[in-house]
Write a protein that holds these residues in place. Sequence first.
Motif, PDB file in Angstrom:
ATOM      1  N   ASP A  69     -10.166  32.921  19.637  1.00 58.03           N
ATOM      2  CA  ASP A  69     -10.989  32.518  18.556  1.00 58.03           C
ATOM      3  C   ASP A  69     -12.032  33.412  18.223  1.00 58.03           C
ATOM      4  OD1 ASP A  69      -8.511  30.229  17.420  1.00 58.03           O
ATOM      5  OD2 ASP A  69      -9.704  29.349  18.829  1.00 58.03           O
ATOM      6  N   LEU A  70     -12.977  33.304  18.908  1.00 61.42           N
ATOM      7  CA  LEU A  70     -14.592  33.692  18.538  1.00 61.42           C
ATOM      8  C   LEU A  70     -14.758  35.449  19.096  1.00 61.42           C
ATOM      9  CD1 LEU A  70     -16.752  30.537  20.641  1.00 61.42           C
ATOM     10  CD2 LEU A  70     -16.078  31.078  18.242  1.00 61.42           C
ATOM     11  N   PHE A  71     -12.855  35.810  19.635  1.00 62.27           N
ATOM     12  CA  PHE A  71     -13.546  37.045  20.132  1.00 62.27           C
ATOM     13  C   PHE A  71     -13.856  38.371  19.027  1.00 62.27           C
ATOM     14  CE2 PHE A  71     -11.603  41.102  21.002  1.00 62.27           C
ATOM     15  CZ  PHE A  71     -12.239  41.123  21.763  1.00 62.27           C
ATOM     16  N   GLN A  72     -13.148  38.060  17.972  1.00 64.77           N
ATOM     17  CA  GLN A  72     -13.479  38.695  16.663  1.00 64.77           C
ATOM     18  C   GLN A  72     -14.087  38.991  15.951  1.00 64.77           C
ATOM     19  OE1 GLN A  72     -11.037  40.557  14.937  1.00 64.77           O
ATOM     20  NE2 GLN A  72      -9.877  40.731  16.999  1.00 64.77           N
ATOM     21  N   GLU A  73     -15.493  37.798  16.551  1.00 65.32           N
ATOM     22  CA  GLU A  73     -16.638  37.376  15.845  1.00 65.32           C
ATOM     23  C   GLU A  73     -17.862  38.800  16.866  1.00 65.32           C
ATOM     24  OE1 GLU A  73     -17.917  36.239  13.402  1.00 65.32           O
ATOM     25  OE2 GLU A  73     -20.324  36.487  13.657  1.00 65.32           O
ATOM     26  N   ALA A  75     -31.610  16.279  13.082  1.00 65.97           N
ATOM     27  CA  ALA A  75     -31.633  15.753  14.137  1.00 65.97           C
ATOM     28  C   ALA A  75     -31.772  14.454  13.584  1.00 65.97           C
ATOM     29  CB  ALA A  75     -32.572  16.709  14.752  1.00 65.97           C
ATOM     30  N   ASP A  76     -32.406  14.159  13.020  1.00 66.61           N
ATOM     31  CA  ASP A  76     -33.261  12.520  12.615  1.00 66.61           C
ATOM     32  C   ASP A  76     -32.398  11.976  12.352  1.00 66.61           C
ATOM     33  OD1 ASP A  76     -36.034  13.055  13.253  1.00 66.61           O
ATOM     34  OD2 ASP A  76     -36.558  13.853  11.289  1.00 66.61           O
ATOM     35  N   LEU A  77     -31.016  12.321  11.409  1.00 66.67           N
ATOM     36  CA  LEU A  77     -30.260  11.359  11.007  1.00 66.67           C
ATOM     37  C   LEU A  77     -29.253  11.746  11.720  1.00 66.67           C
ATOM     38  CD1 LEU A  77     -30.524  12.083   7.026  1.00 66.67           C
ATOM     39  CD2 LEU A  77     -31.455   9.852   8.547  1.00 66.67           C
ATOM     40  N   ASN A  78     -29.114  12.765  13.172  1.00 66.16           N
ATOM     41  CA  ASN A  78     -27.900  12.831  14.080  1.00 66.16           C
ATOM     42  C   ASN A  78     -26.449  13.345  12.801  1.00 66.16           C
ATOM     43  OD1 ASN A  78     -28.431  12.073  16.108  1.00 66.16           O
ATOM     44  ND2 ASN A  78     -28.065  10.380  16.572  1.00 66.16           N
ATOM     45  N   LEU A  79     -26.903  14.229  11.692  1.00 67.32           N
ATOM     46  CA  LEU A  79     -25.800  14.358  11.113  1.00 67.32           C
ATOM     47  C   LEU A  79     -24.962  15.941  11.515  1.00 67.32           C
ATOM     48  CD1 LEU A  79     -27.641  14.424   7.534  1.00 67.32           C
ATOM     49  CD2 LEU A  79     -26.369  12.839   9.275  1.00 67.32           C
ATOM     50  N   PRO A  80     -23.983  16.141  11.469  1.00 68.74           N
ATOM     51  CA  PRO A  80     -23.263  16.856  12.415  1.00 68.74           C
ATOM     52  C   PRO A  80     -22.910  18.922  11.722  1.00 68.74           C
ATOM     53  CG  PRO A  80     -21.898  16.080  12.098  1.00 68.74           C
ATOM     54  CD  PRO A  80     -23.099  15.191  11.564  1.00 68.74           C
ATOM     55  N   THR A  81     -22.921  19.483  12.122  1.00 66.74           N
ATOM     56  CA  THR A  81     -22.611  21.548  11.894  1.00 66.74           C
ATOM     57  C   THR A  81     -21.047  21.265  11.866  1.00 66.74           C
ATOM     58  OG1 THR A  81     -22.516  21.415  14.206  1.00 66.74           O
ATOM     59  CG2 THR A  81     -24.879  21.919  12.343  1.00 66.74           C
ATOM     60  N   ASN A  82     -20.365  19.971  12.477  1.00 69.26           N
ATOM     61  CA  ASN A  82     -18.840  20.324  12.219  1.00 69.26           C
ATOM     62  C   ASN A  82     -17.826  18.621  12.559  1.00 69.26           C
ATOM     63  OD1 ASN A  82     -19.619  21.147  15.034  1.00 69.26           O
ATOM     64  ND2 ASN A  82     -17.582  19.570  15.177  1.00 69.26           N
ATOM     65  N   SER A  83     -17.280  18.147  11.444  1.00 64.42           N
ATOM     66  CA  SER A  83     -16.883  16.993  12.185  1.00 64.42           C
ATOM     67  C   SER A  83     -15.680  17.017  13.019  1.00 64.42           C
ATOM     68  CB  SER A  83     -15.245  17.319  10.483  1.00 64.42           C
ATOM     69  OG  SER A  83     -15.764  17.280   9.552  1.00 64.42           O
ATOM     70  N   SER A  84     -15.671  15.958  14.067  1.00 68.09           N
ATOM     71  CA  SER A  84     -15.271  15.644  15.221  1.00 68.09           C
ATOM     72  C   SER A  84     -13.879  15.319  15.082  1.00 68.09           C
ATOM     73  CB  SER A  84     -16.178  15.565  16.401  1.00 68.09           C
ATOM     74  OG  SER A  84     -16.433  14.143  16.306  1.00 68.09           O
ATOM     75  N   ARG A 101     -29.404  27.491  18.138  1.00 70.48           N
ATOM     76  CA  ARG A 101     -30.439  28.109  17.442  1.00 70.48           C
ATOM     77  C   ARG A 101     -30.334  29.440  17.882  1.00 70.48           C
ATOM     78  NH1 ARG A 101     -33.867  25.151  20.298  1.00 70.48           N
ATOM     79  NH2 ARG A 101     -34.190  27.260  22.219  1.00 70.48           N
ATOM     80  N   THR A 102     -29.064  30.558  18.776  1.00 69.13           N
ATOM     81  CA  THR A 102     -29.277  31.288  19.523  1.00 69.13           C
ATOM     82  C   THR A 102     -27.930  31.640  19.899  1.00 69.13           C
ATOM     83  OG1 THR A 102     -28.610  30.324  22.254  1.00 69.13           O
ATOM     84  CG2 THR A 102     -31.115  30.536  21.564  1.00 69.13           C
ATOM     85  N   SER A 103     -26.740  30.521  20.105  1.00 66.62           N
ATOM     86  CA  SER A 103     -25.381  31.204  20.450  1.00 66.62           C
ATOM     87  C   SER A 103     -24.969  32.054  19.088  1.00 66.62           C
ATOM     88  CB  SER A 103     -24.133  30.664  20.732  1.00 66.62           C
ATOM     89  OG  SER A 103     -22.954  30.380  20.242  1.00 66.62           O
ATOM     90  N   ASP A 104     -24.679  33.628  19.734  1.00 67.76           N
ATOM     91  CA  ASP A 104     -24.004  34.441  18.690  1.00 67.76           C
ATOM     92  C   ASP A 104     -22.554  33.685  17.939  1.00 67.76           C
ATOM     93  OD1 ASP A 104     -26.530  36.441  18.005  1.00 67.76           O
ATOM     94  OD2 ASP A 104     -25.419  36.370  20.624  1.00 67.76           O
ATOM     95  N   LEU A 105     -22.213  33.425  18.982  1.00 66.14           N
ATOM     96  CA  LEU A 105     -20.646  32.921  18.368  1.00 66.14           C
ATOM     97  C   LEU A 105     -20.264  31.615  17.464  1.00 66.14           C
ATOM     98  CD1 LEU A 105     -19.050  34.477  21.676  1.00 66.14           C
ATOM     99  CD2 LEU A 105     -18.752  35.203  19.192  1.00 66.14           C
ATOM    100  N   PHE A 106     -21.831  31.029  17.923  1.00 68.81           N
ATOM    101  CA  PHE A 106     -21.644  29.085  17.233  1.00 68.81           C
ATOM    102  C   PHE A 106     -21.277  29.058  16.152  1.00 68.81           C
ATOM    103  CE2 PHE A 106     -23.802  25.700  15.556  1.00 68.81           C
ATOM    104  CZ  PHE A 106     -22.592  24.392  16.312  1.00 68.81           C
ATOM    105  N   GLU A 125     -19.192  31.199  14.191  1.00 63.01           N
ATOM    106  CA  GLU A 125     -17.755  30.930  13.938  1.00 63.01           C
ATOM    107  C   GLU A 125     -17.112  29.953  13.897  1.00 63.01           C
ATOM    108  OE1 GLU A 125     -16.116  33.457  12.170  1.00 63.01           O
ATOM    109  OE2 GLU A 125     -14.379  33.539  13.173  1.00 63.01           O
ATOM    110  N   ARG A 126     -17.587  29.372  15.334  1.00 60.64           N
ATOM    111  CA  ARG A 126     -16.607  27.890  15.789  1.00 60.64           C
ATOM    112  C   ARG A 126     -17.111  27.765  15.061  1.00 60.64           C
ATOM    113  NH1 ARG A 126     -15.415  24.472  18.991  1.00 60.64           N
ATOM    114  NH2 ARG A 126     -16.660  22.031  19.123  1.00 60.64           N
TER     115      ARG A 126
END
Lengths: 397, 397
Positions: free
Chosen positions: B220-224, A25-34, A217-222, A224-225
């Motif tokens: 895409d998220l359903f299998q998870e 969060a300090d460096l604004n580094l993402p969890t995925n490319s966009s 922190r909370t999404s169970d599906l995240f 996988e995304r």
Amino acid sequence: MSIHVASITAPVNIATLKYWGKRDADLNLPTNSSISVTLSQDDLRTLTSAACSAQFTEDKLWLNGEEESLGSKRTQDCLADLRQMRQQMEQADSALEPMSQWKLHIVSENNFPTAAGLASSAAGFAALVTAIAKLYSLPQDMSELSMVARKGSGSACRSLFGGFVAWEMGQLADGTDSKAVQVASREQWPEMKAVILVVSDEKKDTSSTQGMQLTVRTSDLFQERIKTVVPQRFDEMKRAIVARDFEMFAELTMKDSNSFHATCLDSYPPIFYINDTSKKVIRLCHAINAYFNRNVVAYTFDAGPNAVMYYLQENESKLLPFFYPLLSTVEGWGTKFTAETLQGFENTFNTQYKADFPAMLDPKLAEGISRIIPTQVGTGPQETNECLIDPATGLPK
Amino acid sequence: MSIHVASITAPVNIATLKYWGKRDADLNLPTNSSISVTLSQDDLRTLTSAACSAQFTEDKLWLNGEEESLGSKRTQDCLADLRQMRQQMEQADSALEPMSQWKLHIVSENNFPTAAGLASSAAGFAALVTAIAKLYSLPQDMSELSMVARKGSGSACRSLFGGFVAWEMGQLADGTDSKAVQVASREQWPEMKAVILVVSDEKKDTSSTQGMQLTVRTSDLFQERIKTVVPQRFDEMKRAIVARDFEMFAELTMKDSNSFHATCLDSYPPIFYINDTSKKVIRLCHAINAYFNRNVVAYTFDAGPNAVMYYLQENESKLLPFFYPLLSTVEGWGTKFTAETLQGFENTFNTQYKADFPAMLDPKLAEGISRIIPTQVGTGPQETNECLIDPATGLPK
């Protein structure tokens, strides 16, 4: 008073593959490319003038006519990086003026309403960074500067380029490989147009920063995304852009918008950015694509209810006859279309579409939309002679 | 005319762990196990009378006063299974009348509006199957009969039991291990209450059957969700019910509703069941839980915008003061609460909550809600002397 001044305009970008989730969060580094499309500065841009002088006594910022604090950590991080780059130049060449030690005055104005939820922070930080880089005559290229803008606002890094832009998430802990690169220039796919539907909403949900932290922190599906869905889509979307394959580009764009909002809904407590008006636009877009049996339009929604619809110039006379008659009372059509063109949309609708679309054409749609902004793919930051700072006083004109 | 008649009432159930996705559409075999609460038949039930006679010339069905086709494959599958069970009895005991060869007359009535989207097909198939099982004096237990009801409508299998019910997805291709079992009886957790908010909607989105097929095929998220999220939640929720742990039950229920709707949104084209009114209810529930610093309410949404809120009796006087003042104009409070109790809710709201909840208390909420149904955990199918068929004619009374 000896004052140096530089001015830049920078564009808004709207992601087609969404940035959602920070790994730092300090460096604004993402969890995925966009990936995003840079929109035309004729319609949406920030103009920023930056000045420095040995006589200035403190860093100051004026935003849309109001003096604002420059104290936020994000802005301070950007200024520190830029001053360090300048200092390296000064150390290598003692003939240079010691601008890195001088205070800055920054004056910035948008040509669109800040509150409309139109990614103004992206254009704002892109303009801030590039204006100071110009003032300092920095040698860094746009990808290098994009890493500075990223620290201000993650998606701002993508506004350092025109056309179609990827933000490569990078792997390094210090973020030195998390930067923007151009996938294709505006000239490579100039037919890409967009219409923004500014959607009225009762209240803004969670801010993007808070929202993405909650999702991580909370999404169970995240997971996988970010681990499976987005990496594959990132490659596919870059290929679609380079191949100018709108069919594929549109499908990936719509799916990714939905996937992002699905992980928001899967957060706990859930986050809602799209509303019933947004849903009507989504349904209508799918109905239009089904009608033509191919994708003539792609919707996408950021962290708010506004719809951005991408389409190719060649399909404008197919697409807009669906929207103009429903939204003719909404402000914004006149900026790009003549009365004759709009009448043509109306006629096409009445003669060709109306009978086939009784259920999809909701006359209440206009109630949820406050403004439309027709625009298109645009350029990256541009130097300008327009200046917001009085060179005699160093204050806003 | 010699006519045999049997009557049964069967309940509605509302899933707290959602069934969404079929691995076999013919047999209604699900992609994941699910859990539900059976609601009280005082408020929501289907009454079904089944009759058979050697003199009847064809299978006939009357539903809420209208003759309906019995030709659907799903209903035919149920009737075929039940007749086969009866036939086995007849083959073993030649003294039995050959009812399996006779035509059936079935008359069914709900005590609630069918169109409100209140899982009427679950109660309907549960009542159909149990009424005919009673008519035929079948020896099969409720779990065995649940597999017949499942073929009619997947979630109907859970209406074969009262209390808290699991539908175990099973593994076998023929579905003979995909059945309902009771997790806990009504008596084990009788304090579980519910309020249904019937939400007005402009149009129903995709039907459940079509919707779940689309999700299985395109999300895409359903299998998870089905491979990782639900199996863990299934065990946790059963434990929470047996332990009567409302805090955990509520969290799992809310998360699973959101997870299900997230996979709908991640479908292509996306499916939307919850609307802006649903979202207001979700936000208010989270605000209430945050206010008390524990879960006093759990929302869940099926394939439509109606909210079902679960809560414990002991928290009724904490929870309903938030909803009654906002929804006092909505029909339904009088079925369960005296004017004095309702006045008490109003007073509690005004003196204790109002000041702390300025933003969350949206006076427009009532516009989106057409009816409230206060209810509670209830029993499984019940024999009844009430009969909808004239024993002399075999026709609806």
